[in-house]
Design a protein around this motif. Structure first.
Motif, PDB file in Angstrom:
ATOM      1  N   ASP A  32      -3.594   1.412  -7.724  1.00 31.79           N
ATOM      2  CA  ASP A  32      -3.110   0.031  -7.251  1.00 31.79           C
ATOM      3  C   ASP A  32      -1.991  -0.008  -8.174  1.00 31.79           C
ATOM      4  O   ASP A  32      -2.140   0.311  -9.406  1.00 31.79           O
ATOM      5  N   TRP A  34       1.692  -2.617  -8.656  1.00 32.28           N
ATOM      6  CA  TRP A  34       2.314  -3.818  -8.193  1.00 32.28           C
ATOM      7  C   TRP A  34       3.950  -3.526  -7.647  1.00 32.28           C
ATOM      8  O   TRP A  34       4.434  -2.832  -8.272  1.00 32.28           O
ATOM      9  N   VAL A  35       4.427  -4.094  -6.429  1.00 34.93           N
ATOM     10  CA  VAL A  35       5.623  -3.497  -6.071  1.00 34.93           C
ATOM     11  C   VAL A  35       6.279  -4.625  -5.662  1.00 34.93           C
ATOM     12  O   VAL A  35       5.868  -5.779  -4.864  1.00 34.93           O
ATOM     13  N   PHE A 220      10.624  -4.115   0.712  1.00 30.66           N
ATOM     14  CA  PHE A 220       9.173  -3.817   0.119  1.00 30.66           C
ATOM     15  C   PHE A 220       9.063  -2.357   0.601  1.00 30.66           C
ATOM     16  O   PHE A 220       8.647  -1.611  -0.425  1.00 30.66           O
ATOM     17  N   ASP A 254      -2.148  -5.509   2.888  1.00 30.54           N
ATOM     18  CA  ASP A 254      -3.240  -4.604   2.755  1.00 30.54           C
ATOM     19  C   ASP A 254      -3.079  -3.300   3.872  1.00 30.54           C
ATOM     20  O   ASP A 254      -3.255  -2.272   3.124  1.00 30.54           O
TER      21      ASP A 254
HETATM   22  N1  LIG Z   1       3.211  -6.897  -4.304  1.00 34.71           N
HETATM   23  C1  LIG Z   1       2.299  -5.892  -4.085  1.00 34.71           C
HETATM   24  N2  LIG Z   1       2.467  -4.596  -4.420  1.00 34.71           N
HETATM   25  C2  LIG Z   1       1.764  -3.474  -4.162  1.00 34.71           C
HETATM   26  N3  LIG Z   1       0.712  -3.730  -3.260  1.00 34.71           N
HETATM   27  C3  LIG Z   1       0.332  -4.821  -2.873  1.00 34.71           C
HETATM   28  C4  LIG Z   1       1.082  -5.856  -3.177  1.00 34.71           C
HETATM   29  N4  LIG Z   1       0.375  -7.052  -2.523  1.00 34.71           N
HETATM   30  C5  LIG Z   1      -0.779  -6.569  -2.176  1.00 34.71           C
HETATM   31  N5  LIG Z   1      -0.766  -5.341  -2.266  1.00 34.71           N
HETATM   32  C6  LIG Z   1      -1.956  -4.511  -1.678  1.00 34.71           C
HETATM   33  O1  LIG Z   1      -2.724  -5.170  -0.648  1.00 34.71           O
HETATM   34  C7  LIG Z   1      -3.929  -5.090  -1.139  1.00 34.71           C
HETATM   35  C8  LIG Z   1      -4.580  -6.622  -0.849  1.00 34.71           C
HETATM   36  O2  LIG Z   1      -3.886  -7.650  -1.639  1.00 34.71           O
HETATM   37  P1  LIG Z   1      -4.665  -8.885  -2.381  1.00 34.71           P
HETATM   38  O3  LIG Z   1      -4.016  -9.459  -3.501  1.00 34.71           O
HETATM   39  O4  LIG Z   1      -5.929  -8.475  -2.622  1.00 34.71           O
HETATM   40  O5  LIG Z   1      -4.581 -10.016  -1.035  1.00 34.71           O
HETATM   41  P2  LIG Z   1      -5.320 -11.189  -0.655  1.00 34.71           P
HETATM   42  O6  LIG Z   1      -5.833 -11.673  -1.981  1.00 34.71           O
HETATM   43  O7  LIG Z   1      -4.241 -12.106  -0.079  1.00 34.71           O
HETATM   44  O8  LIG Z   1      -6.593 -11.042   0.172  1.00 34.71           O
HETATM   45  C9  LIG Z   1      -3.931  -4.882  -2.624  1.00 34.71           C
HETATM   46  O9  LIG Z   1      -5.273  -4.265  -3.002  1.00 34.71           O
HETATM   47  C10 LIG Z   1      -2.803  -4.018  -2.930  1.00 34.71           C
HETATM   48  O10 LIG Z   1      -3.115  -2.646  -2.649  1.00 34.71           O
END
Ligand SMILES: Nc1ncnc2c1ncn2[C@@H]1O[C@H](COP(=O)(O)OP(=O)(O)O)[C@@H](O)[C@H]1O
Ligand SMILES: [Mg+2]
Length: 297
Positions: A32, A34-35, A220, A254
């Motif tokens: 995992d 952050w992007v 993105f 996701d």
């Molecule tokens: N900014 C981001 N950069 C990279 N991956 C992200 C980003 N935002 C979400 N993801 C991916 O999407 C998945 C789901 O995000 P999450 O934050 O759990 O969503 P929510 O809380 O809205 O249900 C994360 O596990 C990650 O893999």
């Protein structure tokens, strides 16, 4: 051979990953990370501004709403890290706490959750007033901001408990505490805040909508591609790939991330070293399997 490769499509900090064995590269792809992209960059900047603002009688608050899997929890964690960086830089630093609302938060469990996040019980709320002990502790720690995930859970309790919870949120963001709240939740969280006139005035509501065909999505995809240790550029921003990703994922972050990372694993396993449309199509149906690794080591 690596010396001949042009790795400009990969972020400098991630380029050395290309030299790893296939199995390790695939592990790196699935980690995992952050992007950043323009929309979340704006929300992070707004959160930093709230944190650094001088205390106000009535704190300013944010609610970030979006469907499950859009990236709310990831953004909360990133904002928490951002605020930690600010805290470490300042001598007279303020502090914040982050927590997730329990699935059925009665006022008691709401208080317990905050107590756990602070590491000290906060005492009981009576008649909508927070305890003196909590006020003193917040003052001592220079507590300025609360990050609350899953705010929609506020509505998972009976009407009386809902009203108590909303009154508690009002008390937290009013004097003497005047804490700024940055909350995250699905649409129901917006209904919960809008059901209370005072909270509605205090909370600015932001949306994390599903991805669409626009520069933000292409940015993105380009940034995400920059983290993948593949030898050749995939150019995920190309129109046919954007079209495919949007139709296969409903524009949910996701799903988009799963499709790209699985596609990248297939690009390695199939020896293509770039994510082409076939890799993305395969990624939707078949999680990459690792039989090729059996005889690798
Ligand atoms: N900014 C981001 N950069 C990279 N991956 C992200 C980003 N935002 C979400 N993801 C991916 O999407 C998945 C789901 O995000 P999450 O934050 O759990 O969503 P929510 O809380 O809205 O249900 C994360 O596990 C990650 O893999
Ligand atoms: Mg979440």
């Amino acid at each position: 051979m690596e010396a001949d490769l042009n790795l400009e499509h990969i972020l400098p900090a991630r380029r050395s990953l290309v030299l790893l064995k296939d199995k390790q590269r695939i592990s790196a792809i699935y980690e995992d990370r952050w992007v950043n992209h323009p929309q979340v960059a704006l929300l992070r900047a707004t959160a930093r501004a709230l944190y650094e603002m001088p205390p106000r009688i009535q704190a300013q608050c944010m609610l970030i709403s979006g469907r499950a899997g859009m990236g709310k929890t990831s953004l909360l964690k990133k904002i928490e890290l951002d605020l930690e960086v600010i805290r470490k830089r300042n001598a007279e630093a303020c502090s914040c706490i982050a927590f997730s609302l329990a699935p059925d938060p009665t006022l008691n469990s709401f208080e317990d959750t905050i107590g756990e996040a602070l590491g000290v019980p906060i005492g009981k709320i009576r008649n909508g007033l927070v305890s003196q002990a909590f006020c003193r502790l917040a003052h001592l720690r220079n507590l300025r901001l609360l990050l609350i995930d899953e705010l929609h859970n506020l509505l998972n309790v009976g009407r009386i408990d809902q009203r108590k919870n909303l009154a508690f949120l009002r008390a937290l963001s009013s004097p003497p505490m005047s804490l700024s709240i940055i909350a995250f939740g699905v649409d129901d969280a917006v209904h919960a805040i809008k059901s209370d006139a005072q909270l509605e005035r205090r909370f600015q509501i932001y949306d994390l909508p599903p991805w669409k065909q626009n520069d933000s999505f292409r940015a993105f995809l380009t940034s995400y591609e920059g983290t993948l240790p593949l030898r050749y550029p995939s150019e995920l921003w190309q129109q046919e790939k954007v079209n495919f990703l949007l139709s296969a994922t409903d524009g949910m972050t996701d799903n988009v991330v799963k499709c790209i990372t699985r596609g990248a694993a297939w690009a390695i396993l199939d020896g293509k070293e770039r994510i082409d449309l076939a890799c993305l199509e395969k990624a939707i149906d078949i999680p990459p399997y690792h039989h090729r690794f059996d005889d690798e080591e």
